[in-house]
Each structure stands twice: as C-alpha cells, then as structure tokens.
Design a protein around this motif. Structure first.
Motif, PDB file in Angstrom:
ATOM      1  N   ARG A 165      -3.821  -5.379  -5.751  1.00  0.00           N
ATOM      2  CA  ARG A 165      -3.793  -6.462  -6.223  1.00  0.00           C
ATOM      3  C   ARG A 165      -2.747  -7.113  -7.638  1.00  0.00           C
ATOM      4  NH1 ARG A 165      -8.160  -9.617  -5.051  1.00  0.00           N
ATOM      5  NH2 ARG A 165      -8.386 -10.587  -7.235  1.00  0.00           N
ATOM      6  N   LEU A 166      -2.064  -6.010  -7.743  1.00  0.00           N
ATOM      7  CA  LEU A 166      -0.962  -5.967  -8.810  1.00  0.00           C
ATOM      8  C   LEU A 166       0.238  -6.961  -8.326  1.00  0.00           C
ATOM      9  CD1 LEU A 166      -0.515  -2.484  -9.756  1.00  0.00           C
ATOM     10  CD2 LEU A 166      -1.734  -4.140 -11.220  1.00  0.00           C
ATOM     11  N   PRO A 167       0.621  -7.668  -9.332  1.00  0.00           N
ATOM     12  CA  PRO A 167       1.784  -8.637  -8.949  1.00  0.00           C
ATOM     13  C   PRO A 167       3.155  -7.769  -8.989  1.00  0.00           C
ATOM     14  CG  PRO A 167       1.270  -8.905 -11.080  1.00  0.00           C
ATOM     15  CD  PRO A 167       0.438  -8.009 -10.748  1.00  0.00           C
ATOM     16  N   PHE A 168       3.750  -7.821  -7.673  1.00  0.00           N
ATOM     17  CA  PHE A 168       4.941  -7.159  -7.524  1.00  0.00           C
ATOM     18  C   PHE A 168       6.133  -8.283  -7.273  1.00  0.00           C
ATOM     19  CE2 PHE A 168       2.007  -4.214  -5.920  1.00  0.00           C
ATOM     20  CZ  PHE A 168       2.238  -2.815  -6.460  1.00  0.00           C
ATOM     21  N   CYS A 169       7.072  -8.236  -8.506  1.00  0.00           N
ATOM     22  CA  CYS A 169       7.867  -9.277  -8.440  1.00  0.00           C
ATOM     23  C   CYS A 169       9.262  -8.947  -7.991  1.00  0.00           C
ATOM     24  CB  CYS A 169       7.862 -10.076  -9.881  1.00  0.00           C
ATOM     25  SG  CYS A 169       6.311 -10.614 -10.493  1.00  0.00           S
ATOM     26  N   GLY A 170       9.624  -7.707  -7.665  1.00  0.00           N
ATOM     27  CA  GLY A 170      10.594  -7.155  -7.341  1.00  0.00           C
ATOM     28  C   GLY A 170      11.408  -6.110  -8.523  1.00  0.00           C
ATOM     29  N   PRO A 171      12.206  -5.317  -8.308  1.00  0.00           N
ATOM     30  CA  PRO A 171      12.766  -5.017  -6.838  1.00  0.00           C
ATOM     31  C   PRO A 171      11.892  -4.450  -5.833  1.00  0.00           C
ATOM     32  CG  PRO A 171      13.353  -3.414  -8.488  1.00  0.00           C
ATOM     33  CD  PRO A 171      12.678  -4.370  -9.240  1.00  0.00           C
ATOM     34  N   LYS A 172      12.045  -4.391  -4.722  1.00  0.00           N
ATOM     35  CA  LYS A 172      11.029  -4.012  -3.698  1.00  0.00           C
ATOM     36  C   LYS A 172      11.597  -2.651  -2.884  1.00  0.00           C
ATOM     37  CE  LYS A 172      12.925  -6.958  -0.080  1.00  0.00           C
ATOM     38  NZ  LYS A 172      12.404  -7.958   0.885  1.00  0.00           N
ATOM     39  N   VAL A 173      12.416  -1.707  -3.647  1.00  0.00           N
ATOM     40  CA  VAL A 173      12.730  -0.784  -2.982  1.00  0.00           C
ATOM     41  C   VAL A 173      11.957   0.454  -3.756  1.00  0.00           C
ATOM     42  CG1 VAL A 173      14.609   0.853  -2.839  1.00  0.00           C
ATOM     43  CG2 VAL A 173      15.074  -1.461  -2.851  1.00  0.00           C
ATOM     44  N   ILE A 174      11.172   1.066  -2.790  1.00  0.00           N
ATOM     45  CA  ILE A 174      10.377   2.392  -3.086  1.00  0.00           C
ATOM     46  C   ILE A 174      11.413   3.570  -3.049  1.00  0.00           C
ATOM     47  CG2 ILE A 174       8.471   3.632  -2.672  1.00  0.00           C
ATOM     48  CD1 ILE A 174       7.179   1.174  -1.351  1.00  0.00           C
ATOM     49  N   ASN A 175      11.570   4.238  -4.151  1.00  0.00           N
ATOM     50  CA  ASN A 175      12.340   5.506  -4.154  1.00  0.00           C
ATOM     51  C   ASN A 175      11.605   6.703  -3.736  1.00  0.00           C
ATOM     52  OD1 ASN A 175      14.829   7.280  -4.571  1.00  0.00           O
ATOM     53  ND2 ASN A 175      14.364   7.351  -6.841  1.00  0.00           N
ATOM     54  N   HIS A 176      11.212   6.495  -2.559  1.00  0.00           N
ATOM     55  CA  HIS A 176      10.735   7.699  -1.678  1.00  0.00           C
ATOM     56  C   HIS A 176      10.555   7.408  -0.268  1.00  0.00           C
ATOM     57  CE1 HIS A 176       8.063  11.135  -2.066  1.00  0.00           C
ATOM     58  NE2 HIS A 176       7.724  10.972  -3.300  1.00  0.00           N
ATOM     59  N   PHE A 177      10.127   8.435   0.693  1.00  0.00           N
ATOM     60  CA  PHE A 177      10.113   8.221   1.811  1.00  0.00           C
ATOM     61  C   PHE A 177       8.706   7.774   2.668  1.00  0.00           C
ATOM     62  CE2 PHE A 177       8.921  12.769   1.072  1.00  0.00           C
ATOM     63  CZ  PHE A 177       7.741  12.845   1.981  1.00  0.00           C
ATOM     64  N   PHE A 178       7.668   7.498   1.443  1.00  0.00           N
ATOM     65  CA  PHE A 178       6.512   6.955   1.838  1.00  0.00           C
ATOM     66  C   PHE A 178       5.841   6.278   0.635  1.00  0.00           C
ATOM     67  CE2 PHE A 178       5.056  10.596  -0.567  1.00  0.00           C
ATOM     68  CZ  PHE A 178       3.584  10.281  -0.815  1.00  0.00           C
ATOM     69  N   CYS A 179       4.817   5.416   0.853  1.00  0.00           N
ATOM     70  CA  CYS A 179       4.464   4.694  -0.205  1.00  0.00           C
ATOM     71  C   CYS A 179       3.489   5.420  -1.110  1.00  0.00           C
ATOM     72  CB  CYS A 179       3.506   3.334   0.069  1.00  0.00           C
ATOM     73  SG  CYS A 179       4.671   2.235   1.479  1.00  0.00           S
ATOM     74  N   ASP A 180       4.282   6.098  -2.123  1.00  0.00           N
ATOM     75  CA  ASP A 180       3.463   6.816  -3.165  1.00  0.00           C
ATOM     76  C   ASP A 180       3.228   5.920  -4.260  1.00  0.00           C
ATOM     77  OD1 ASP A 180       2.904   9.157  -4.632  1.00  0.00           O
ATOM     78  OD2 ASP A 180       4.550   9.113  -5.640  1.00  0.00           O
ATOM     79  N   SER A 181       1.770   6.072  -4.509  1.00  0.00           N
ATOM     80  CA  SER A 181       1.155   5.254  -5.673  1.00  0.00           C
ATOM     81  C   SER A 181       1.875   5.321  -6.872  1.00  0.00           C
ATOM     82  CB  SER A 181      -0.324   5.671  -5.965  1.00  0.00           C
ATOM     83  OG  SER A 181      -0.305   7.082  -6.226  1.00  0.00           O
ATOM     84  N   SER A 182       2.487   6.301  -7.554  1.00  0.00           N
ATOM     85  CA  SER A 182       2.953   6.439  -8.737  1.00  0.00           C
ATOM     86  C   SER A 182       4.378   5.776  -8.768  1.00  0.00           C
ATOM     87  CB  SER A 182       3.195   7.977  -9.314  1.00  0.00           C
ATOM     88  OG  SER A 182       3.911   8.498  -8.228  1.00  0.00           O
ATOM     89  N   THR A 183       4.895   5.764  -7.518  1.00  0.00           N
ATOM     90  CA  THR A 183       6.114   5.093  -7.315  1.00  0.00           C
ATOM     91  C   THR A 183       5.979   3.616  -7.552  1.00  0.00           C
ATOM     92  OG1 THR A 183       7.037   7.042  -6.247  1.00  0.00           O
ATOM     93  CG2 THR A 183       8.423   4.864  -6.135  1.00  0.00           C
ATOM     94  N   LEU A 184       4.884   3.157  -6.822  1.00  0.00           N
ATOM     95  CA  LEU A 184       4.571   1.795  -6.434  1.00  0.00           C
ATOM     96  C   LEU A 184       4.214   1.079  -7.832  1.00  0.00           C
ATOM     97  CD1 LEU A 184       2.541   1.794  -3.176  1.00  0.00           C
ATOM     98  CD2 LEU A 184       4.697   0.344  -3.756  1.00  0.00           C
TER      99      LEU A 184
END
Length: 311
Positions: A165-184
């Motif tokens: 439910r957090l607002p993600f306004c960009g950038p949308k690049v995750i510096n990982h090979f999977f959706c890691d919560s700390s990176t998100l």
C-alpha cells in the motif's frame, strides 16, 4: 501516515546481475541444470518417504515438509532468473512482485521454524529415547508443522500488506534479481521507518528465535552424547544429527551474513551473490545430505527404484 494505494507503478524492472556476454549461455545452462537436479532430488525424497511405510515417522514427515519448502523456495526464484537471463526487459508486475516477496520470505521463515522443530525432535530422540514414541507422535508432528506454517504466515502478512500500500512514484528499477522487501522500501516515496522497524523485529523473531532453540537443543544433545559409554554409540548418535546440522549451518549462516551487514551496503553484487547461493545451495544439497548419510532412506530409495523398474 495515510498509506492508501497511490502507486503510479504497475510493474518493476529487476536489475539482476551485471551482463557478461561471454558467460551468459554458460550461466544459464549451469543454473538450469542445478534447478533440474534440485527439483528431481527433492521431489524424489518426497515420493520415497510418502510411499515407504517404514519412513512414516516424525523425523521423515518433517523431512517431507523440508523438501517441499526447498522445492517451492528455489522455484520462486530460478525460473524468473532464467527468463531474465535471455530477456532484454526484466520486468515483473506489481502484484507479481508483492507475491514473490511474500512467498520468498514465507518459505524462508517456515524453513527456520521447521529446522528448529527438527532440532527438538532430535533432542527428544537422543535425550529421552524411551519416551520418544509417546512424545513425538505423528499427530504432534502434524500440529508442529502446521504451527510453523501458521506462525510464519501471520508474522509476514502485516508488513507485506503495508508494503503493497506504499506509494511508489519511481524509479521502478529494483537493484536485485528478485523482489526483496528492503530494496523495495528504498523505492517508496514516503517515510518507511515504521515498516523497517517491523521488518527488523520479524527478522529477530524468525532468525534468532529458532536459532536459540536449536543451540539450546544441541547443548542438551551434546551433553547426553558425551555421556554415552561406547564410541560406536556416540558416533551413531552424532551421525543422526549431522545432516540436520549441515542444513542449519547453510540456512542460518547465509541469513545472518545478509542481515548483519550495514544497510548502506545492501543490494550490492556481493549481496545478490550471497542471496543466490543461499537460495540454491540448501535446496540442492538437502536431498543428498539426508540420502547419503541415512541408511533407511537409501534402502527405501533402492526399493522404490526397483519397484519402478519392475513396473
């Protein structure tokens, strides 16, 4: 904080690993082979234990669940990594990213709790062998396994709901090979200190709690083993714990290494490599460790294969 679903991002881009054209095909083949071997080994373990009535005891029922977790865990990551290896755009949908994040940590947390439960099983078997059949019944085993899944599910549900439910306004690049919560969390355009605090508390409960139970269990186990008069008896008792300790060392060692590193150094290539190795190594080695060191499983495996060949 009014955490309404204001996200303007419908998909994320996984940065993955640095591209090395010369090694691209080799790494793809290696990872693909490792994935197939892991799936085959763990599924075979589940089938053998399920079909052989001699292995219908608490220890092997725990092992079925461990193999299922390892199979699910590696399947959450490797197929997507293989696709991204051969794709120019490494995208993942917002909902897919949240689902991957939740189930990745669900499998990891359940794995920790299950390993702690297995250490209790070893404690009862070695320290109270005469009472073992009365204490560790199959019904208790089922309840303990369901408890591991239930606690992990409810423990991880609040932070993933808040994260989604957090607002993600960009950038949308995750510096990982999977959706890691700390990176998100670094991509959210709002204050995330509260969620980070919750994640820290959950990490302590999910990693330190089971590890303490394992350490205490093995303190009693080692003390009991050292009082066994015969060398053969001590070796036999130690051998029943060696497989479990090997998986514990791999699983908890990598988790502790990742968690104790400074926050500013997260999501580096080393962090990705540790995540990848820990995500692959334990599932890959699990069936071999428990098969090669266990005569009952080897005998059941031979009988099952003979049955299949006869048919």
């Amino acid at each position: 904080m009014g955490w309404r679903n204001q996200t303007a991002v419908t998909e994320f881009i996984l940065h993955g690993f640095p591209r090395i054209p010369q090694l691209q095909i080799s790494l793809f083949v290696l990872l693909f082979v490792v994935y197939l071997v892991t799936l085959t080994g763990n599924i075979l373990m589940i089938v053998v234990i399920w079909l052989d009535y001699r292995l219908h005891t608490p220890m092997y029922l725990f092992l079925i669940n461990l193999s299922f977790i390892e199979t699910s865990f590696i399947s959450l990551l490797v197929p997507k990594i293989l696709v991204d290896f051969m794709s120019e755009e490494k995208t993942i949908t917002f909902n897919g990213c949240m689902a991957q994040c939740y189930f990745y940590f669900l499998m990891g947390t359940t794995d920790f709790f299950l390993l702690a439960t297995m250490s209790y099983d070893r404690y009862v078997a070695i320290c109270h062998p005469l009472h073992y059949p009365a204490i560790m019944t199959n019904m208790l085993c089922v309840k303990l396994v369901l408890g591991c899944w239930a606690v992990s599910s409810f423990l991880l549900l609040p932070p993933i709901i808040m994260l989604s439910r957090l607002p993600f306004c960009g950038p949308k690049v995750i510096n990982h090979f999977f959706c890691d919560s700390s990176t998100l969390l670094t991509l959210a355009c709002t204050n995330t200190d509260f969620i980070k605090l919750i994640n820290l508390v959950i990490s302590i409960v999910a990693v330190v709690g089971p590890l303490l139970l394992i350490v205490v269990s093995y303190m009693y186990i080692i003390n009991t083993i050292l009082r066994i008069p015969s060398v053969h008896g001590r070796n036999k008792a130690f051998s029943t714990c060696a497989s479990h300790l090997s998986i514990v060392t791999i699983s908890f060692g990598s988790a502790i290494f990742i968690e104790i590193r400074p926050t500013g150094k997260k999501s580096t290539d080393l962090d990705k490599l540790v995540h990848l190795v820990s995500s692959i190594l334990a599932p890959l080695l699990n069936p071999f460790i428990y098969t090669l060191r266990n005569e009952k499983v080897k005998e059941a495996l031979r009988d099952t294969l003979n049955r299949i060949l006869t048919l």
